[in-house]
Design a protein around this motif. Sequence first.
Motif, PDB file in Angstrom:
ATOM      1  N   TYR A  34     -15.914  -5.130  -9.611  1.00  0.00           N
ATOM      2  CA  TYR A  34     -14.547  -5.116 -10.118  1.00  0.00           C
ATOM      3  C   TYR A  34     -13.866  -3.829  -9.647  1.00  0.00           C
ATOM      4  N   LYS A  35     -12.637  -3.952  -9.198  1.00  0.00           N
ATOM      5  CA  LYS A  35     -11.879  -2.777  -8.768  1.00  0.00           C
ATOM      6  C   LYS A  35     -10.453  -2.899  -9.294  1.00  0.00           C
ATOM      7  N   ARG A  36      -9.951  -1.801  -9.861  1.00  0.00           N
ATOM      8  CA  ARG A  36      -8.572  -1.814 -10.329  1.00  0.00           C
ATOM      9  C   ARG A  36      -8.021  -0.394 -10.401  1.00  0.00           C
ATOM     10  N   SER A  37      -6.710  -0.276 -10.393  1.00  0.00           N
ATOM     11  CA  SER A  37      -6.035   1.011 -10.519  1.00  0.00           C
ATOM     12  C   SER A  37      -5.700   1.258 -11.988  1.00  0.00           C
ATOM     13  N   TYR A  71     -23.435  -0.447  -3.897  1.00  0.00           N
ATOM     14  CA  TYR A  71     -21.999  -0.191  -3.968  1.00  0.00           C
ATOM     15  C   TYR A  71     -21.629   1.228  -4.378  1.00  0.00           C
ATOM     16  N   VAL A  79     -14.055   1.424  -9.963  1.00  0.00           N
ATOM     17  CA  VAL A  79     -14.950   0.418  -9.390  1.00  0.00           C
ATOM     18  C   VAL A  79     -16.141   0.267 -10.326  1.00  0.00           C
ATOM     19  N   ARG A 139     -11.573   2.451  -0.787  1.00  0.00           N
ATOM     20  CA  ARG A 139     -10.309   1.721  -0.634  1.00  0.00           C
ATOM     21  C   ARG A 139     -10.521   0.315  -0.086  1.00  0.00           C
ATOM     22  N   SER A 140     -11.537   0.139   0.731  1.00  0.00           N
ATOM     23  CA  SER A 140     -11.735  -1.159   1.386  1.00  0.00           C
ATOM     24  C   SER A 140     -12.465  -2.168   0.508  1.00  0.00           C
ATOM     25  N   VAL A 141     -13.267  -1.700  -0.463  1.00  0.00           N
ATOM     26  CA  VAL A 141     -14.003  -2.632  -1.313  1.00  0.00           C
ATOM     27  C   VAL A 141     -13.024  -3.322  -2.261  1.00  0.00           C
ATOM     28  N   ASN A 142     -13.283  -4.572  -2.572  1.00  0.00           N
ATOM     29  CA  ASN A 142     -12.395  -5.359  -3.427  1.00  0.00           C
ATOM     30  C   ASN A 142     -13.197  -6.099  -4.491  1.00  0.00           C
ATOM     31  N   ASN A 143     -12.461  -6.710  -5.429  1.00  0.00           N
ATOM     32  CA  ASN A 143     -13.120  -7.560  -6.416  1.00  0.00           C
ATOM     33  C   ASN A 143     -13.842  -8.677  -5.668  1.00  0.00           C
ATOM     34  N   GLU A 144     -15.100  -8.846  -5.965  1.00  0.00           N
ATOM     35  CA  GLU A 144     -15.841  -9.891  -5.267  1.00  0.00           C
ATOM     36  C   GLU A 144     -17.120 -10.236  -6.006  1.00  0.00           C
TER      37      GLU A 144
END
Length: 218
Positions: free
Chosen positions: A130-133, A103, A152, A115-120
């Motif tokens: 984990y992804k957050r602003s 990752y 991330v 931008r395309s990767v998400n919490n999963e």
Amino acid sequence: MHVDNMKGRRHTGGVVVAAVVVILLVALAIWLSAAYARPGKPLVPLTQGTFTAQYTAEVMCAGGNKFEANLTLVYKNGKLARAVLGGYELPLAVFSYPHQFAYIGELLLDLGRVRSVNNETVKGLGGVVYKRSLNPVPFDKSPLAPRSQLLVETSFNYSRLVIEGHGELINATTHGLLIFDDKAEVPYFFIIDIIHSAMRRVCRSSYANIVAYIREVR
């Protein structure tokens, strides 16, 4: 976080990941100190994905040997084109693990994927992402302030991971972190584990953990 054992397949001792045990807590403590950073720093310049970034890299090798080095990343249209650590040009393959999806390394190779990767939960690899602003807060050691922040974090657990030519991870946990300035389109701060034979030029082993923060963008 725990690494119980490492058994070499072809290069005994070629990869020792015990250093990972302490890296995450140290790095997160450093990152959290950003809340006390001095105000008024210049912002990371807007790049549109084509730029040369200079980082200060804190490198920990297998066995605990640590040193600081300059790291240069050259990007063209959001894709990593060149990487130089302490005067050594690194093959871009160092940013990819020998498993399915590295990752943090893969995100550094192609900034569009941040931008395309998400919490999963990545069941096949035994990990979570984990992804957050976040509100843009300047890192204390960096002379630049981010315009924005996407964070991330990754954590992967391995009961057994064989890395051909390097060794075998037994009951290991590895972590990664990327703070991405998505307005400037620049990696601002990152933590990455590298397992690649090219690291023997700087570490005398295949393994290195790198904590890097931005110093200059041009």
